[in-house]
Design an enzyme around this catalytic site. Sequence first.
Site, PDB file in Angstrom:
ATOM      1  N   GLY A  46      16.647  28.071  24.534  1.00 19.55           N
ATOM      2  CA  GLY A  46      15.558  29.036  24.370  1.00 19.55           C
ATOM      3  C   GLY A  46      14.243  28.379  24.001  1.00 19.55           C
ATOM      4  O   GLY A  46      13.828  27.398  24.623  1.00 19.55           O
TER       5      GLY A  46
ATOM      6  N   THR B  12      13.442  26.495  21.648  1.00 23.14           N
ATOM      7  CA  THR B  12      13.565  25.071  21.285  1.00 23.14           C
ATOM      8  C   THR B  12      14.682  24.464  22.145  1.00 23.14           C
ATOM      9  O   THR B  12      15.831  24.406  21.726  1.00 23.14           O
ATOM     10  CB  THR B  12      13.923  24.885  19.794  1.00 23.14           C
ATOM     11  N   PRO B  13      14.328  24.077  23.404  1.00 27.65           N
ATOM     12  CA  PRO B  13      15.355  23.598  24.332  1.00 27.65           C
ATOM     13  C   PRO B  13      16.272  22.535  23.705  1.00 27.65           C
ATOM     14  O   PRO B  13      15.849  21.734  22.858  1.00 27.65           O
ATOM     15  CB  PRO B  13      14.536  23.053  25.496  1.00 27.65           C
TER      16      PRO B  13
ATOM     17  N   TYR C  71       9.229  42.403  27.892  1.00 31.83           N
ATOM     18  CA  TYR C  71       8.689  41.060  28.139  1.00 31.83           C
ATOM     19  C   TYR C  71       7.277  41.234  28.702  1.00 31.83           C
ATOM     20  O   TYR C  71       7.086  41.651  29.844  1.00 31.83           O
ATOM     21  CB  TYR C  71       9.556  40.279  29.136  1.00 31.83           C
TER      22      TYR C  71
HETATM   23  N1  LIG Z   1      19.136  39.697  24.904  1.00 30.47           N
HETATM   24  C1  LIG Z   1      18.263  38.980  24.248  1.00 30.47           C
HETATM   25  O1  LIG Z   1      18.005  39.222  23.069  1.00 30.47           O
HETATM   26  C2  LIG Z   1      17.580  37.841  24.909  1.00 30.47           C
HETATM   27  C3  LIG Z   1      16.849  36.929  24.150  1.00 30.47           C
HETATM   28  C4  LIG Z   1      16.254  35.864  24.793  1.00 30.47           C
HETATM   29  C5  LIG Z   1      16.378  35.706  26.161  1.00 30.47           C
HETATM   30  N2  LIG Z   1      17.097  36.625  26.883  1.00 30.47           N
HETATM   31  C6  LIG Z   1      17.301  36.449  28.341  1.00 30.47           C
HETATM   32  O2  LIG Z   1      17.948  35.212  28.535  1.00 30.47           O
HETATM   33  C7  LIG Z   1      17.219  34.435  29.486  1.00 30.47           C
HETATM   34  C8  LIG Z   1      17.389  32.966  29.160  1.00 30.47           C
HETATM   35  O3  LIG Z   1      16.836  32.661  27.902  1.00 30.47           O
HETATM   36  P1  LIG Z   1      15.453  31.876  27.729  1.00 30.47           P
HETATM   37  O4  LIG Z   1      14.695  31.868  28.994  1.00 30.47           O
HETATM   38  O5  LIG Z   1      14.790  32.421  26.529  1.00 30.47           O
HETATM   39  O6  LIG Z   1      15.930  30.443  27.304  1.00 30.47           O
HETATM   40  P2  LIG Z   1      16.663  29.234  28.055  1.00 30.47           P
HETATM   41  O7  LIG Z   1      17.053  29.614  29.421  1.00 30.47           O
HETATM   42  O8  LIG Z   1      17.686  28.719  27.117  1.00 30.47           O
HETATM   43  O9  LIG Z   1      15.510  28.133  28.067  1.00 30.47           O
HETATM   44  C9  LIG Z   1      14.255  28.372  28.557  1.00 30.47           C
HETATM   45  C10 LIG Z   1      13.385  27.199  28.124  1.00 30.47           C
HETATM   46  O10 LIG Z   1      13.879  25.991  28.710  1.00 30.47           O
HETATM   47  C11 LIG Z   1      12.887  25.432  29.563  1.00 30.47           C
HETATM   48  N3  LIG Z   1      13.588  24.965  30.767  1.00 30.47           N
HETATM   49  C12 LIG Z   1      14.233  25.698  31.693  1.00 30.47           C
HETATM   50  N4  LIG Z   1      14.791  24.906  32.619  1.00 30.47           N
HETATM   51  C13 LIG Z   1      14.504  23.637  32.264  1.00 30.47           C
HETATM   52  C14 LIG Z   1      14.797  22.384  32.827  1.00 30.47           C
HETATM   53  N5  LIG Z   1      15.518  22.281  33.947  1.00 30.47           N
HETATM   54  N6  LIG Z   1      14.332  21.267  32.195  1.00 30.47           N
HETATM   55  C15 LIG Z   1      13.605  21.360  31.068  1.00 30.47           C
HETATM   56  N7  LIG Z   1      13.298  22.539  30.485  1.00 30.47           N
HETATM   57  C16 LIG Z   1      13.736  23.680  31.081  1.00 30.47           C
HETATM   58  C17 LIG Z   1      11.903  26.531  29.860  1.00 30.47           C
HETATM   59  O11 LIG Z   1      10.608  26.025  30.043  1.00 30.47           O
HETATM   60  P3  LIG Z   1       9.902  26.025  31.509  1.00 30.47           P
HETATM   61  O12 LIG Z   1       9.408  27.410  31.753  1.00 30.47           O
HETATM   62  O13 LIG Z   1       8.811  25.022  31.337  1.00 30.47           O
HETATM   63  O14 LIG Z   1      10.917  25.579  32.495  1.00 30.47           O
HETATM   64  C18 LIG Z   1      11.971  27.343  28.570  1.00 30.47           C
HETATM   65  O15 LIG Z   1      11.130  26.764  27.589  1.00 30.47           O
HETATM   66  C19 LIG Z   1      15.780  34.931  29.351  1.00 30.47           C
HETATM   67  O16 LIG Z   1      15.003  34.579  30.461  1.00 30.47           O
HETATM   68  C20 LIG Z   1      16.000  36.407  29.147  1.00 30.47           C
HETATM   69  O17 LIG Z   1      16.160  37.050  30.401  1.00 30.47           O
HETATM   70  C21 LIG Z   1      17.701  37.668  26.280  1.00 30.47           C
END
Ligand SMILES: NC(=O)c1ccc[n+]([C@@H]2O[C@H](COP(=O)([O-])OP(=O)(O)OC[C@H]3O[C@@H](n4cnc5c(N)ncnc54)[C@H](OP(=O)(O)O)[C@@H]3O)[C@@H](O)[C@H]2O)c1
Length: 293
Positions: free
Chosen positions: A217, A219-220, A63
Site C-alpha cells: 500500500g 509504504t510498498p 476514491y
Molecule cells: N478495502 C479497503 O479498505 C482498501 C484499502 C486500500 C486499498 N484498497 C484496494 O486495494 C487496491 C490495492 O491497494 P493499493 O493500491 O492501496 O496498494 P498496493 O497495490 O499494495 O500498492 C500500491 C503502491 O505500490 C506501488 N506499485 C505498484 N506496482 C509497483 C511496482 N511494480 N513496482 C513498484 N511500485 C509499485 C504504487 O505506486 P505507483 O502508482 O507508482 O505504481 C503504489 O504506491 C487499491 O487499488 C484499492 O482498490 C482497498
Amino acid sequence: MIDISKAGTFALGGRVVKRLGYGAMQLAGPGVFGPPKDRHSAIAVLREAVASGVNHIDTSDFYGPHVTNQLIREALHPYPTGLVIVTKIGARRGDDASWIPAFSREELIAAVHDNLRNLGLDVLDVVNLRSMFGIHGPAEGSIEAPLTVLAELQRQGLVRHIGLSNVTPTQIAEGRRICEIVCVQNLYNLAHRGDDALIGQLTEAGTAYAPFFPLGGFTPLQSTTLSDVARRLGATPMQVALAWLLQRAPNILLIPGTSSPQHLRENLAAADLKLTSDAVTLLDRIASGTVAA
Ligand SMILES: NC(=O)c1ccc[n+]([C@@H]2O[C@H](COP(=O)([O-])OP(=O)(O)OC[C@H]3O[C@@H](n4cnc5c(N)ncnc54)[C@H](OP(=O)(O)O)[C@@H]3O)[C@@H](O)[C@H]2O)c1
C-alpha cells in the site's frame, strides 16, 4: 504480450474472473484525493489493464471522491462483457481528505447511487460493505444495520452481489446470516498475515479473498529477503510478492494498484512467475521475523 490466464481464475459473484486483477485507488490524486497527477496516463493504465485481459477491477466512489469511478467510466464505458467492477461503500471523504464512516441508511443509499451514476451502470456487480470500526485493520462491532440496508438495495436490483471489507471472522459470520457474502477484502500481504486462519476458512467455503495493500500500500514492501529471492528468480520484488499471494491460496484474487503503465506490466507479468518451495519457505519467514525483513 503477457498471458495473465496463467495465474488461473476464481468465481466472484456468479462470474469467473482472472486471479490477476487491478485496483484503481492509485489513480486519484495524492492521498487518494482530487484529480490524478496525469489524467492521460490514468486512462492509459485502465485501458491497458483490460486490453491485457484483466476482467476484475476494484474501486470506490470515495476514491477522489468520484474521481476514480469517473476515470473508469471515461476509459472503459461501454464496459466489455465479462468485466467485473467491484466497488465499496461505508465511508465518505472530508474536505481535508479525511476518511469518515458513512454507515447511516441515507449515506449507504446515496453511496450506491453515486457509484451507479459515476460508473454509468444500472446495477453494480459487487458492492463491499467497508467496515470503519478500524481504519486499516478490522475491529469488532455489529454490521447488521448497514448490511441490512445493502441487502435491501440488492433486493431492489441495484446490486448483484455483496462482499465485506476490513472485517473480522465474527462480522463475516454475522453478515452470512443476513445475505450471501461472495468476497472478503482485508489488508494482507507477505509481511501482514493476520488473516492466515481466515483465508483457510474462506478457501473451504469457496469465498473469494481480495487482499488490499498486496504490495504494502502506501509504504510498498521492502525486505532484504524479498529482494534476494527476486534477484535469484530474475524477477522484481513486487512480482515475487504477487506470485507469493497467488501460490498462498486458490481463492486469493489480486488487485495491485498502480498509476504507472510500466508497473502495471510488471505486476501482470507475475502471472508467469512460479516460486520454488525453498523460495516460499524463505518468504514465509518474513512475517514471523525469523529472516531479515
Ligand atoms: N478495502 C479497503 O479498505 C482498501 C484499502 C486500500 C486499498 N484498497 C484496494 O486495494 C487496491 C490495492 O491497494 P493499493 O493500491 O492501496 O496498494 P498496493 O497495490 O499494495 O500498492 C500500491 C503502491 O505500490 C506501488 N506499485 C505498484 N506496482 C509497483 C511496482 N511494480 N513496482 C513498484 N511500485 C509499485 C504504487 O505506486 P505507483 O502508482 O507508482 O505504481 C503504489 O504506491 C487499491 O487499488 C484499492 O482498490 C482497498
